[in-house]
Design a protein around this motif. Structure first.
Motif, mmCIF file in Angstrom:
data_model
loop_
_atom_site.group_PDB
_atom_site.id
_atom_site.type_symbol
_atom_site.label_atom_id
_atom_site.label_comp_id
_atom_site.label_asym_id
_atom_site.label_seq_id
_atom_site.Cartn_x
_atom_site.Cartn_y
_atom_site.Cartn_z
ATOM 1 N N ALA A 145 0.672 -1.405 -0.106
ATOM 2 C CA ALA A 145 -0.601 -0.060 0.197
ATOM 3 C C ALA A 145 0.800 1.378 0.042
ATOM 4 N N SER A 146 2.116 1.393 0.909
ATOM 5 C CA SER A 146 2.640 2.443 0.933
ATOM 6 C C SER A 146 3.924 2.510 0.113
ATOM 7 N N ASN A 147 4.061 1.750 -0.923
ATOM 8 C CA ASN A 147 5.019 2.162 -1.995
ATOM 9 C C ASN A 147 4.680 1.352 -3.102
ATOM 10 N N CYS A 148 3.516 0.957 -3.568
ATOM 11 C CA CYS A 148 2.870 0.672 -5.003
ATOM 12 C C CYS A 148 3.001 1.989 -5.713
ATOM 13 N N GLU A 149 2.438 3.157 -5.621
ATOM 14 C CA GLU A 149 3.291 3.580 -6.671
ATOM 15 C C GLU A 149 4.913 4.516 -6.911
ATOM 16 N N HIS A 150 5.359 5.054 -5.710
ATOM 17 C CA HIS A 150 6.974 4.804 -5.965
ATOM 18 C C HIS A 150 7.422 4.744 -3.916
ATOM 19 N N MET A 151 8.660 3.456 -4.454
ATOM 20 C CA MET A 151 9.126 3.374 -3.245
ATOM 21 C C MET A 151 9.640 4.022 -2.191
ATOM 22 N N GLY A 152 9.695 3.680 -1.195
ATOM 23 C CA GLY A 152 10.894 4.466 -0.369
ATOM 24 C C GLY A 152 10.183 5.035 1.266
ATOM 25 N N VAL A 153 9.109 3.530 1.418
ATOM 26 C CA VAL A 153 8.098 3.793 2.636
ATOM 27 C C VAL A 153 8.577 2.818 3.113
ATOM 28 N N VAL A 154 9.668 2.930 4.446
ATOM 29 C CA VAL A 154 9.863 1.769 5.308
ATOM 30 C C VAL A 154 8.680 1.903 6.398
ATOM 31 N N SER A 155 8.888 0.460 7.853
ATOM 32 C CA SER A 155 7.779 0.581 8.308
ATOM 33 C C SER A 155 9.131 0.351 9.524
ATOM 34 N N VAL A 156 8.799 1.172 10.687
ATOM 35 C CA VAL A 156 9.425 2.098 11.472
ATOM 36 C C VAL A 156 8.496 1.652 13.454
ATOM 37 N N SER A 157 8.123 1.593 13.434
ATOM 38 C CA SER A 157 6.640 0.775 14.293
ATOM 39 C C SER A 157 6.035 0.351 14.039
ATOM 40 N N SER A 158 5.036 -0.870 14.489
ATOM 41 C CA SER A 158 3.567 -1.495 14.256
ATOM 42 C C SER A 158 4.101 -2.261 15.275
ATOM 43 N N ASN A 159 2.577 -2.217 15.994
ATOM 44 C CA ASN A 159 2.220 -2.643 16.942
ATOM 45 C C ASN A 159 0.907 -4.011 16.344
ATOM 46 N N ILE A 160 0.501 -5.196 16.703
ATOM 47 C CA ILE A 160 -0.222 -5.980 16.903
ATOM 48 C C ILE A 160 -1.493 -6.443 18.197
ATOM 49 N N THR A 161 -2.534 -6.226 17.477
ATOM 50 C CA THR A 161 -3.614 -6.678 18.921
ATOM 51 C C THR A 161 -3.967 -8.277 18.269
ATOM 52 N N PHE A 162 -4.253 -9.286 18.383
ATOM 53 C CA PHE A 162 -4.744 -10.278 18.503
ATOM 54 C C PHE A 162 -5.998 -10.502 18.605
ATOM 55 N N LEU A 163 -6.820 -10.717 17.995
ATOM 56 C CA LEU A 163 -8.802 -10.529 18.829
ATOM 57 C C LEU A 163 -9.143 -11.914 18.311
ATOM 58 N N SER A 164 -9.336 -13.022 17.546
ATOM 59 C CA SER A 164 -9.733 -13.960 17.848
ATOM 60 C C SER A 164 -8.579 -15.213 16.917
ATOM 61 N N GLY A 165 -9.034 -16.128 17.403
ATOM 62 C CA GLY A 165 -8.432 -17.773 16.541
ATOM 63 C C GLY A 165 -8.444 -16.574 15.019
ATOM 64 N N VAL A 166 -7.916 -17.813 14.276
ATOM 65 C CA VAL A 166 -8.349 -17.933 12.920
ATOM 66 C C VAL A 166 -9.359 -19.215 12.454
ATOM 67 N N LYS A 167 -10.187 -19.181 11.807
ATOM 68 C CA LYS A 167 -11.942 -20.316 11.970
ATOM 69 C C LYS A 167 -11.821 -21.249 10.559
#
Length: 130
Positions: free
Chosen positions: A65-87
């Motif tokens: 999403a952040s690089n499909c038109e122009h490369m140059g974005v990297v992630s610097v911080s991420s947070n994941i919250t698990f909500l449910s098991g995969v069904k």
């Protein structure tokens, strides 16, 4: 605007994602939807889907999403919250840009399965480097 085929060609060199069967379903500037068909390689010792699969798919969707038109974005911080098991048998990650500033950007990524279960919520802050 690049076609989906052109975007897939660019990101086929993302070996970790592609060798774990991640596929770009949709992509345009500041949005992407990716999927992975789950196999035994994606499961932990208890038979559930590894949390790393959720994160890999969310990170890949962000990258597209952040690089499909122009490369140059990297992630610097991420947070994941698990909500449910995969069904289901397929996991999806949908990345949407909330804010795109001069030097940083902020995305939300919803991770859900083909049964409609929302499995994880991810936020990612990126930095424009190029």
């Amino acid at each position: 605007m690049k076609t989906l085929e052109e975007i897939r060609e660019i990101f086929k060199s993302d070996k970790f994602a592609t060798e774990n069967f991640a596929v770009i379903e949709e992509a345009r500037e500041k949005y992407a939807k990716c999927s992975v068909k789950l196999t035994d390689r994606h499961k932990n010792a208890m038979g559930g889907v590894m949390g790393g699969v959720h994160f890999m798919l969310a990170d890949f969707a962000f990258a597209v999403a952040s690089n499909c038109e122009h490369m140059g974005v990297v992630s610097v911080s991420s947070n994941i919250t698990f909500l449910s098991g995969v069904k289901g048998d397929i996991l999806y990650a949908e990345a949407n840009c909330v804010k795109d500033g001069r030097t940083t950007c902020y995305y939300t990524v919803d991770v859900y399965d083909d049964k409609g279960t929302k499995c994880a919520a991810v936020t990612i802050t990126g930095c424009h480097v190029g």
